[in-house]
Write an enzyme that holds these catalytic residues in place. Structure first.
Site, PDB file in Angstrom:
ATOM      1  N   TYR A  85     -13.992  -3.304  10.536  1.00  0.00           N
ATOM      2  CA  TYR A  85     -12.604  -2.825  10.619  1.00  0.00           C
ATOM      3  C   TYR A  85     -11.937  -3.327  11.893  1.00  0.00           C
ATOM      4  O   TYR A  85     -10.821  -3.864  11.868  1.00  0.00           O
ATOM      5  CB  TYR A  85     -12.622  -1.299  10.575  1.00  0.00           C
ATOM      6  CG  TYR A  85     -11.291  -0.613  10.498  1.00  0.00           C
ATOM      7  CD1 TYR A  85     -10.322  -1.011   9.582  1.00  0.00           C
ATOM      8  CD2 TYR A  85     -11.008   0.483  11.318  1.00  0.00           C
ATOM      9  CE1 TYR A  85      -9.099  -0.346   9.491  1.00  0.00           C
ATOM     10  CE2 TYR A  85      -9.799   1.146  11.233  1.00  0.00           C
ATOM     11  CZ  TYR A  85      -8.843   0.733  10.324  1.00  0.00           C
ATOM     12  OH  TYR A  85      -7.639   1.398  10.242  1.00  0.00           O
ATOM     13  N   VAL A  86     -12.627  -3.165  13.021  1.00  0.00           N
ATOM     14  CA  VAL A  86     -12.066  -3.611  14.297  1.00  0.00           C
ATOM     15  C   VAL A  86     -11.862  -5.123  14.307  1.00  0.00           C
ATOM     16  O   VAL A  86     -10.830  -5.621  14.781  1.00  0.00           O
ATOM     17  CB  VAL A  86     -12.983  -3.172  15.459  1.00  0.00           C
ATOM     18  CG1 VAL A  86     -12.592  -3.873  16.754  1.00  0.00           C
ATOM     19  CG2 VAL A  86     -12.911  -1.665  15.639  1.00  0.00           C
ATOM     20  N   ALA A  87     -12.817  -5.866  13.774  1.00  0.00           N
ATOM     21  CA  ALA A  87     -12.680  -7.323  13.737  1.00  0.00           C
ATOM     22  C   ALA A  87     -11.459  -7.730  12.936  1.00  0.00           C
ATOM     23  O   ALA A  87     -10.688  -8.618  13.348  1.00  0.00           O
ATOM     24  CB  ALA A  87     -13.940  -7.954  13.149  1.00  0.00           C
ATOM     25  N   LYS A  97      -8.725  -5.871  12.252  1.00  0.00           N
ATOM     26  CA  LYS A  97      -7.482  -5.428  12.896  1.00  0.00           C
ATOM     27  C   LYS A  97      -7.198  -6.197  14.178  1.00  0.00           C
ATOM     28  O   LYS A  97      -6.036  -6.434  14.530  1.00  0.00           O
ATOM     29  CB  LYS A  97      -7.550  -3.927  13.180  1.00  0.00           C
ATOM     30  CG  LYS A  97      -7.462  -3.060  11.932  1.00  0.00           C
ATOM     31  CD  LYS A  97      -6.156  -3.256  11.176  1.00  0.00           C
ATOM     32  CE  LYS A  97      -5.984  -2.240  10.059  1.00  0.00           C
ATOM     33  NZ  LYS A  97      -4.723  -2.444   9.297  1.00  0.00           N
ATOM     34  N   ASN A 148       1.041  -2.392   5.191  1.00  0.00           N
ATOM     35  CA  ASN A 148       0.278  -1.155   5.312  1.00  0.00           C
ATOM     36  C   ASN A 148      -0.974  -1.136   4.433  1.00  0.00           C
ATOM     37  O   ASN A 148      -1.857  -0.312   4.644  1.00  0.00           O
ATOM     38  CB  ASN A 148       1.193   0.029   4.958  1.00  0.00           C
ATOM     39  CG  ASN A 148       0.445   1.325   4.792  1.00  0.00           C
ATOM     40  OD1 ASN A 148      -0.070   1.883   5.758  1.00  0.00           O
ATOM     41  ND2 ASN A 148       0.365   1.820   3.559  1.00  0.00           N
ATOM     42  N   GLY A 207       0.816  -1.208   0.000  1.00  0.00           N
ATOM     43  CA  GLY A 207       0.000   0.000   0.000  1.00  0.00           C
ATOM     44  C   GLY A 207       0.847   1.254   0.000  1.00  0.00           C
ATOM     45  O   GLY A 207       0.477   2.272   0.586  1.00  0.00           O
ATOM     46  N   ALA A 208       1.979   1.210  -0.694  1.00  0.00           N
ATOM     47  CA  ALA A 208       2.950   2.313  -0.631  1.00  0.00           C
ATOM     48  C   ALA A 208       2.505   3.556  -1.374  1.00  0.00           C
ATOM     49  O   ALA A 208       3.138   4.609  -1.239  1.00  0.00           O
ATOM     50  CB  ALA A 208       4.309   1.853  -1.162  1.00  0.00           C
TER      51      ALA A 208
END
Length: 254
Positions: free
Chosen positions: A159-161, A163, A93, A15-16
């Site tokens: 998102y939380v799940a 991460k 990333n 993801g640069a």
């Protein structure tokens, strides 16, 4: 004098071409690392960043891959090792964007998407690059997590799940590969000021800033600085860490 020196090291930033990723790539290059610039769709921005790093004297390549697909990651591995011969630093990333809503309304596909972006990506990167790190008894893996994983606010569930799954994976990986001289750590940004904010004049977010002990938002460069530190030998005895870089907005407890 203590300095971050990555001379002779090679780094991959997934993801640069993103808002934070491009600053990470520039920062690692400025510390002396050779950099593989990963992108998924934004080849034009990857080539622009490649020219920028080359003009600054850094060795760099741009590599396209779907980091949730095993064959695509394997092809990226061949490109990176074919160019540099080794990989010392992996910065995971790359992210996937989706529309946030409540658990009752969030489509199931969004949970699968976030699991693939946060967990599958890191499994595939480990399978691709950790074996050659084990052979050389050296490696740095740095994953970009989020303060959201500790906040658990409404509408963040997919998102939380994802991460939190990533966090568990990294902690296990740190224990599995530590004996080989490989460290595995996470940087957890808060709501960070990026190039987009500077262009749009949206750096100030007063309601958010009031919740932060340092009373400001962090910057993309501050996130990249933490990544560079963890990628360096200065952090050689740090592994399994989840490090918020958010002015104290969340604080892991012991």
């Amino acid at each position: 004098m203590v300095q971050i020196d990555l001379s002779g090291k090679t780094a991959l930033v997934t993801g640069a071409t993103g808002q934070l990723g491009r600053v990470m790539a520039r920062t690692l290059a400025s510390c002396g690392a050779s950099v593989a610039i990963h992108y998924y769709r934004n080849g034009e921005k990857a080539e622009s960043l490649l020219r920028e790093l080359a003009a600054a004297g850094a060795a760099a390549i741009a590599v396209q891959a779907d980091v949730t697909d095993a064959d695509s990651v394997a092809a990226m591995k061949e490109a990176v090792l074919g160019r540099f011969g080794k990989l010392d630093i992996v910065v995971a990333n790359a992210v996937s964007q989706y529309k946030w809503t409540s658990i009752l309304e969030q489509p199931l596909d969004d949970y699968v998407d976030q699991f693939e972006a946060c967990v599958v990506q890191n499994v595939l990167l480990a399978k691709a690059f950790v074996p050659q790190m084990i052979e050389r008894r050296y490696g740095r893996i740095v994953g970009i997590n989020t303060e959201c994983a500790m906040q658990n606010f409404p509408n963040q569930s997919a998102y939380v799940a994802g991460k939190r799954g990533m966090d568990g994976l990294y902690r296990v990986l740190a224990k599995e590969v530590g004996e080989h001289g490989i460290t595995v750590n996470q940087v957890a940004p808060g709501w960070t000021i990026s190039e987009r904010d500077r262009d749009n004049g949206t750096e100030r977010q007063e309601a958010y800033e009031r919740s932060v002990p340092l009373r400001r938002r962090g910057t993309d460069q501050e996130i990249a600085n933490a990544v560079a530190f963890l990628a360096s030998d200065l952090a050689g005895f740090i592994t399994g860490a989840y490090i918020p870089v958010n002015g104290g907005n969340v604080m892991p407890a012991i």
